[in-house]
Scaffold this motif. Sequence first.
Motif, PDB file in Angstrom:
ATOM      1  N   ILE A 176     -18.482   2.262  14.961  1.00  0.00           N
ATOM      2  CA  ILE A 176     -19.509   2.824  15.837  1.00  0.00           C
ATOM      3  C   ILE A 176     -20.925   2.436  15.396  1.00  0.00           C
ATOM      4  N   ILE A 177     -21.162   2.294  14.103  1.00  0.00           N
ATOM      5  CA  ILE A 177     -22.512   2.052  13.580  1.00  0.00           C
ATOM      6  C   ILE A 177     -23.203   0.839  14.208  1.00  0.00           C
ATOM      7  N   PRO A 178     -22.549  -0.312  14.356  1.00  0.00           N
ATOM      8  CA  PRO A 178     -23.260  -1.446  14.982  1.00  0.00           C
ATOM      9  C   PRO A 178     -23.745  -1.146  16.395  1.00  0.00           C
ATOM     10  N   PHE A 179     -22.952  -0.432  17.173  1.00  0.00           N
ATOM     11  CA  PHE A 179     -23.366  -0.089  18.532  1.00  0.00           C
ATOM     12  C   PHE A 179     -24.529   0.898  18.528  1.00  0.00           C
ATOM     13  N   LEU A 180     -24.504   1.862  17.616  1.00  0.00           N
ATOM     14  CA  LEU A 180     -25.616   2.797  17.503  1.00  0.00           C
ATOM     15  C   LEU A 180     -26.895   2.087  17.068  1.00  0.00           C
ATOM     16  N   LEU A 181     -26.765   1.131  16.156  1.00  0.00           N
ATOM     17  CA  LEU A 181     -27.935   0.356  15.731  1.00  0.00           C
ATOM     18  C   LEU A 181     -28.502  -0.461  16.889  1.00  0.00           C
ATOM     19  N   ALA A 182     -27.624  -1.058  17.701  1.00  0.00           N
ATOM     20  CA  ALA A 182     -28.084  -1.854  18.837  1.00  0.00           C
ATOM     21  C   ALA A 182     -28.772  -0.984  19.883  1.00  0.00           C
ATOM     22  N   ILE A 183     -28.219   0.183  20.161  1.00  0.00           N
ATOM     23  CA  ILE A 183     -28.842   1.108  21.119  1.00  0.00           C
ATOM     24  C   ILE A 183     -30.190   1.573  20.590  1.00  0.00           C
TER      25      ILE A 183
END
Length: 102
Positions: free
Chosen positions: A23-30
């Motif tokens: 989940i962390i990469p998607f949260l960073l991108a958002i």
Amino acid sequence: MEAALERKLNKTLYKVFLLILKIIPFLLAINETVFTILHYFDIKCYSLNFIGGFSVLFMIQLYIMSYIFQYCEWHRVPLHYVTIVNILALYDTYVGIPISDL
């Protein structure tokens, strides 16, 4: 009995770790996208930078873990996005990109 409970706890922690790692990469991108949009409209939101700020060492760690746990390329796309956006921002800060906002 204790060993079985400890193994179950370790297995649960391992599953939670893998879920968070996905989940962390998607949260960073958002976070990066929202920060960029707000910055475009001159809205200073440093809390977003504090929460999901860019760290080269953290990005290297995320890339290495994504290869260790054999994630597919689609799980690395947000990492590529965050890396490219921050490299461009760094280049624009120190060298300058001759493009206007319009």
